[in-house]
Scaffold this motif. Sequence first.
Motif, PDB file in Angstrom:
ATOM      1  N   PHE A  81      -5.463 -95.594  43.494  1.00  0.00           N
ATOM      2  CA  PHE A  81      -6.619 -95.130  42.730  1.00  0.00           C
ATOM      3  C   PHE A  81      -6.383 -93.701  42.287  1.00  0.00           C
ATOM      4  O   PHE A  81      -5.901 -92.866  43.060  1.00  0.00           O
ATOM      5  CB  PHE A  81      -7.884 -95.216  43.589  1.00  0.00           C
ATOM      6  CG  PHE A  81      -9.150 -94.863  42.863  1.00  0.00           C
ATOM      7  CD1 PHE A  81      -9.590 -95.626  41.793  1.00  0.00           C
ATOM      8  CD2 PHE A  81      -9.908 -93.764  43.247  1.00  0.00           C
ATOM      9  CE1 PHE A  81     -10.762 -95.309  41.125  1.00  0.00           C
ATOM     10  CE2 PHE A  81     -11.085 -93.435  42.587  1.00  0.00           C
ATOM     11  CZ  PHE A  81     -11.517 -94.217  41.518  1.00  0.00           C
ATOM     12  N   TYR A  83      -7.933 -90.156  40.938  1.00  0.00           N
ATOM     13  CA  TYR A  83      -9.174 -89.375  40.939  1.00  0.00           C
ATOM     14  C   TYR A  83      -8.831 -87.902  40.740  1.00  0.00           C
ATOM     15  O   TYR A  83      -7.971 -87.362  41.434  1.00  0.00           O
ATOM     16  CB  TYR A  83      -9.921 -89.570  42.259  1.00  0.00           C
ATOM     17  CG  TYR A  83     -11.177 -88.752  42.389  1.00  0.00           C
ATOM     18  CD1 TYR A  83     -12.277 -89.009  41.565  1.00  0.00           C
ATOM     19  CD2 TYR A  83     -11.280 -87.727  43.320  1.00  0.00           C
ATOM     20  CE1 TYR A  83     -13.444 -88.264  41.680  1.00  0.00           C
ATOM     21  CE2 TYR A  83     -12.438 -86.981  43.449  1.00  0.00           C
ATOM     22  CZ  TYR A  83     -13.512 -87.254  42.616  1.00  0.00           C
ATOM     23  OH  TYR A  83     -14.661 -86.505  42.729  1.00  0.00           O
ATOM     24  N   SER A 148      -9.740-101.926  48.876  1.00  0.00           N
ATOM     25  CA  SER A 148     -10.120-101.630  47.488  1.00  0.00           C
ATOM     26  C   SER A 148     -10.884-102.821  46.943  1.00  0.00           C
ATOM     27  O   SER A 148     -10.847-103.908  47.512  1.00  0.00           O
ATOM     28  CB  SER A 148      -8.900-101.347  46.610  1.00  0.00           C
ATOM     29  OG  SER A 148      -8.129-102.524  46.431  1.00  0.00           O
ATOM     30  N   ASN A 152     -13.949 -99.851  40.526  1.00  0.00           N
ATOM     31  CA  ASN A 152     -13.742 -98.411  40.683  1.00  0.00           C
ATOM     32  C   ASN A 152     -14.878 -97.714  41.416  1.00  0.00           C
ATOM     33  O   ASN A 152     -15.411 -96.701  40.983  1.00  0.00           O
ATOM     34  CB  ASN A 152     -13.521 -97.749  39.323  1.00  0.00           C
ATOM     35  CG  ASN A 152     -12.179 -98.132  38.729  1.00  0.00           C
ATOM     36  OD1 ASN A 152     -11.260 -98.501  39.454  1.00  0.00           O
ATOM     37  ND2 ASN A 152     -12.063 -98.059  37.422  1.00  0.00           N
ATOM     38  N   ASN A 242     -11.009 -96.744  46.440  1.00  0.00           N
ATOM     39  CA  ASN A 242     -11.665 -96.500  45.150  1.00  0.00           C
ATOM     40  C   ASN A 242     -13.180 -96.403  45.270  1.00  0.00           C
ATOM     41  O   ASN A 242     -13.896 -96.575  44.291  1.00  0.00           O
ATOM     42  CB  ASN A 242     -11.260 -97.561  44.118  1.00  0.00           C
ATOM     43  CG  ASN A 242     -11.656 -98.972  44.525  1.00  0.00           C
ATOM     44  OD1 ASN A 242     -12.014 -99.218  45.674  1.00  0.00           O
ATOM     45  ND2 ASN A 242     -11.584 -99.897  43.586  1.00  0.00           N
TER      46      ASN A 242
END
Length: 293
Positions: A81, A83, A148, A152, A242
């Motif tokens: 993920f 970020y 996950s 998102n 996520n």
Amino acid sequence: MIHFNRILKRTAGTILLAALFSSSIVSTSKAEEESGPAFAPPVSETTAPEIGPGMSLKSNCVVVLDPGHGKTDGHYSGCHFEYNGVTYYEDIITMKIAGYTKEYLEHNSNYTVYLTKDSSEVTVPLDQRAAFAASVRADLFVSLHVDSIAGNGTTRNAYGASSMSPRTGRFNNDIAIQSQEAANTILNQLTGIGLHNRGLILQDSKNGTLYPDGSAADYYAIPRYSQMYGLRGFIIEHGYINYLSDLTGFLSTDEQLKKLGEADAKGIIEYLNKAGKSTFVPAGNSNQTPPSN
């Protein structure tokens, strides 16, 4: 017979499995799901573990930690993920957590700790991880993962720690009970540092695979093969990579990962101090060959 290419020693009394690894790497997916039939591959050592109700001062408890996933065909096979411009990889995270767990356990002289690999760049076939744990007569076999989900971080209630454990009431029931108790002990420690406890995830094979007694096999490979070997074995998911509260609160810095690793270690110590060494004799399976399909 499975041959282990090499075993590296990092510290006195602690050995790492560095290459349980061949050119034919199994593909992996989220939580390293159902893979292969329910048979236990042969192992290189079949001597029964020490039997007893509690820990012997003359014989360490053996813990095998399995950092989930790793590179396959040059790419990390676990979830990831991005970020704030940083990409977080499950494969790297689990390797770090395992290292911190191992370090904490090694401060206790009653524990001998092995890893199924020594690098996030390596993927070890699922059945061979359990075979290794059986070969060193593990008293506890813990596979470390990060969860996950699609969306998102926007999917409702997709946060927290959980464990994929074997079902009870069927094949090797006593071992399944012990695995669930150990998993819950670790989850309680993770709850203590702030992670939401999602509990145990129990799932049957989706392709109809059966254990030797005719009961449904477990879906996830680690608890399935652990049951076949008579190992206390399960998966621990350390939050959702996520889901932003899990990522930023538990999975994004080395300090946070150290807390996770130490929580795992405290759970392992708590459980084994109570339950002691394994009282189950793993099957040698020295003459067993995998089915052709």
